[in-house]
Design a protein around this motif. Structure first.
Motif, mmCIF file in Angstrom:
data_model
loop_
_atom_site.group_PDB
_atom_site.id
_atom_site.type_symbol
_atom_site.label_atom_id
_atom_site.label_comp_id
_atom_site.label_asym_id
_atom_site.label_seq_id
_atom_site.Cartn_x
_atom_site.Cartn_y
_atom_site.Cartn_z
ATOM 1 N N VAL A 204 0.859 -1.185 0.000
ATOM 2 C CA VAL A 204 0.000 0.000 0.000
ATOM 3 C C VAL A 204 0.894 1.233 0.000
ATOM 4 N N ILE A 205 0.666 2.119 -0.946
ATOM 5 C CA ILE A 205 1.462 3.335 -1.104
ATOM 6 C C ILE A 205 0.601 4.533 -0.723
ATOM 7 N N ALA A 217 3.554 0.241 2.847
ATOM 8 C CA ALA A 217 3.291 -0.780 3.870
ATOM 9 C C ALA A 217 3.177 -2.157 3.220
ATOM 10 N N TYR A 218 4.044 -3.095 3.683
ATOM 11 C CA TYR A 218 4.026 -4.481 3.223
ATOM 12 C C TYR A 218 3.537 -5.356 4.375
ATOM 13 N N HIS A 219 2.935 -6.462 4.033
ATOM 14 C CA HIS A 219 2.469 -7.387 5.065
ATOM 15 C C HIS A 219 2.904 -8.807 4.711
ATOM 16 N N ASN A 224 3.629 -6.201 9.775
ATOM 17 C CA ASN A 224 3.527 -5.066 8.860
ATOM 18 C C ASN A 224 4.890 -4.370 8.783
ATOM 19 N N TYR A 225 5.430 -4.277 7.574
ATOM 20 C CA TYR A 225 6.704 -3.597 7.347
ATOM 21 C C TYR A 225 6.407 -2.245 6.717
ATOM 22 N N SER A 226 6.902 -1.184 7.351
ATOM 23 C CA SER A 226 6.645 0.144 6.833
ATOM 24 C C SER A 226 7.946 0.781 6.353
#
Length: 527
Positions: A204-205, A217-219, A224-226
């Motif tokens: 998500v950008i 944001a990666y999951h 959750n990696y931000s």
């Protein structure tokens, strides 16, 4: 109206309007609404990252530890099905795999052109092309499959006017977009998709105003990696993170190495996603039993607990090795390859487990007089034989001269069960390891069963077209010493070893084997 007073009124109005900008908060509600869309059943751990480069370096170490080598892959053009991005996705994948193989040299990635319609014909002629001396095993296919812009959008406006003298307005907006990348691994033998070796991830950008305001944001695995995005890169930087994550996941799944440890999962048995992954791996290998046994024969031989064939069959030596490693992991001492042992093995820090003084050695069963072909009862491994180790390397009819381009077949036979490694010094004095290789990973050759090269393996040996003499050197040792060799002398099969010579390789084998070494050279000459 007094002119100075009017100017002061306008100035105060402008200040008030600009102060109102502080109330135009659009980023926070956009983030909250996006999180609501992606929200899971429970709160997830948060990690701030600058990318997945650390995970790539971690995978390099992991591949070394698990003895992964000679994984060869094609990668086709990774298309953008959304037609909205302008980024070199395939180039990002190439650099990611390169970073993952800096020390381990575990994966060799061959970039294929845009014309994916000709992949099959390329594979059919790969063995006759100098750049591809052996057929790659796998092919990576996929695309940027999704780019949903303005998934959530918020905008607020504030204005003040004194017509016709002044009109002030301020607007702020924030929007989130979702970008997805789908990649799969196929086998080149039939171009079929490998079950479970896929990567489907999204990011998500968050975009605020006319630029990117530092959020992607990666999951994965409940985490959750931000990541902060640079204004100059934005979407491309977010895509690179997806590609790096996919590289870690694909290679981890393909080689069955616990890649989740490189993504911050500290207890895989407590994580539902990794538990399911381990469950799938175990039961897919245990379905025929052969793959599961071979997996542990390979791993325990590398770790010094087992010295025997990697054939997927139980024998007294592998039983003993399994019992000993189970005990080292704090489990019951029994020859049992169950889920508990598999999970514990993948979760263990193997660098903290001490190697035994001697591995459990395999002894081939002998025939019993009471019945033809009946195996004898297992006996303890004897001490190493006093007879010197010898190795024979020969071509049919003792041929040593070949026409230019003529294929060569070799028979390898040690005087006793041994591990054999073969290198070619070609017409340009470059040294290449061609056995063991991606088609035959086990270096062990039984004295009673000579090995033919290439045999059914998907590569060929042939006399070079220049007619320049070449040398094949094979080394035999009583134990598997591949893990003890310098990595630059192991390299990737069928690929030149930079700066290596046959003299350097012999010295490395002498050191790794403790001097118990047999070497045989086969000189290839032109007719």
């Amino acid at each position: 109206m007094n002119s100075p007073l009017f100017v002061r009124v306008l100035a105060l109005a402008a200040v008030a309007t600009l102060a109102g900008c502080q109330t135009l908060e659009v980023k926070k509600p956009t983030v909250e609404q996006t999180a609501e869309v992606r929200k899971g059943p429970e709160d997830r751990p948060q990690r701030s990252i600058t990318g997945f480069s650390h995970a790539l370096r971690c995978m390099d170490t992991l591949l070394l530890d698990y003895g992964v080598r000679d994984v060869t892959m094609l990668t086709e053009e990774i298309t953008d099905e959304t037609k909205k991005l302008n980024a070199g996705t395939r180039d990002m994948l190439i650099s990611s795999v390169s970073d993952m193989s800096r020390r381990s040299r575990a994966v060799r990635l061959v970039a294929f052109g845009k014309d994916t319609l000709n992949v099959v014909s390329f594979l059919a002629t790969a063995q006759t092309t100098a750049a591809y001396q052996a057929v790659p095993q796998y092919d990576i296919k996929g695309s940027v499959s999704q780019f949903d812009e303005n998934l959530i959008k918020n905008q607020k406006d504030l204005g003040f006017g004194i017509s016709p003298f002044l009109n002030l307005g301020v607007a702020r907006d924030a929007a989130s977009s979702m970008l997805a990348l789908d990649l799969s691994v196929l086998t080149t033998s039939d171009m079929g998709v490998l079950p479970g070796v896929t990567s489907r991830n999204s990011v998500v950008i968050l975009k605020q105003g006319s630029g990117f305001d530092g959020d992607a944001a990666y999951h994965k695995f409940g985490i959750n990696y931000s990541m902060n995005l640079a204004r100059s890169e934005g979407q491309s930087q977010a895509l690179r993170g997806l590609v790096e994550l996919a590289a870690v996941e694909l290679i981890g799944k393909l080689t069955k190495t616990p890649y989740w440890s490189c993504l911050g999962v500290t207890d895989p048995k407590a994580n539902e996603e990794t538990k399911l992954e381990m469950f799938d791996w175990y039961h897919s290998m245990a379905a025929t039993r052969i793959e599961l046994i071979a997996y542990f024969q390979n791993q325990l031989r590398r770790r010094g607990f087992y010295d025997g064939p990697i054939d997927g069959q139980f024998n007294p030596a592998i039983d003993e090795a399994i019992s000993n490693y189970r005990a080292a992991l704090g489990l019951s001492r029994e020859a049992l390859l169950n889920e508990e042992f598999f999970y514990a093995f993948l979760a263990a820090d193997h660098t903290k487990i001490e190697r035994p003084a001697q591995p459990a050695r395999y002894v081939a069963p002998a025939a019993v007089a009471g019945g033809p072909g009946s195996p004898a009862a297992p006996t303890p491994a004897p001490a190493p034989k006093a007879a010197p180790l010898k190795l024979s390397v020969s071509a049919p009819k003792q041929q040593t001269r070949f026409a230019r381009g003529e294929t060569i077949s070799l028979a390898l036979q040690p005087s006793q069960d041994a591990h054999v490694y073969c290198y070619l010094q070609d017409e340009d004095a470059k040294v290449i390891r061609f056995f063991p290789n991606r088609f035959a990973r086990d270096s062990r050759i039984a004295a009673a069963q000579p090995l033919t090269l290439p045999g059914a393996m998907r590569f060929q040996l042939s006399m070079n077209t220049k007619g320049v003499p070449e040398t094949i050197s094979c080394f035999a040792t009583r134990q598997d010493v591949m893990a003890s060799l310098p990595q630059q002398l192991v390299g990737t099969d069928f690929e030149p070893l930079p700066g290596a010579s046959l003299q350097m390789i012999r010295a490395a084998f002498e050191k790794a084997s403790g001097g118990t070494l047999a070497q045989e050279n086969f000189h290839v000459q032109a007719k």
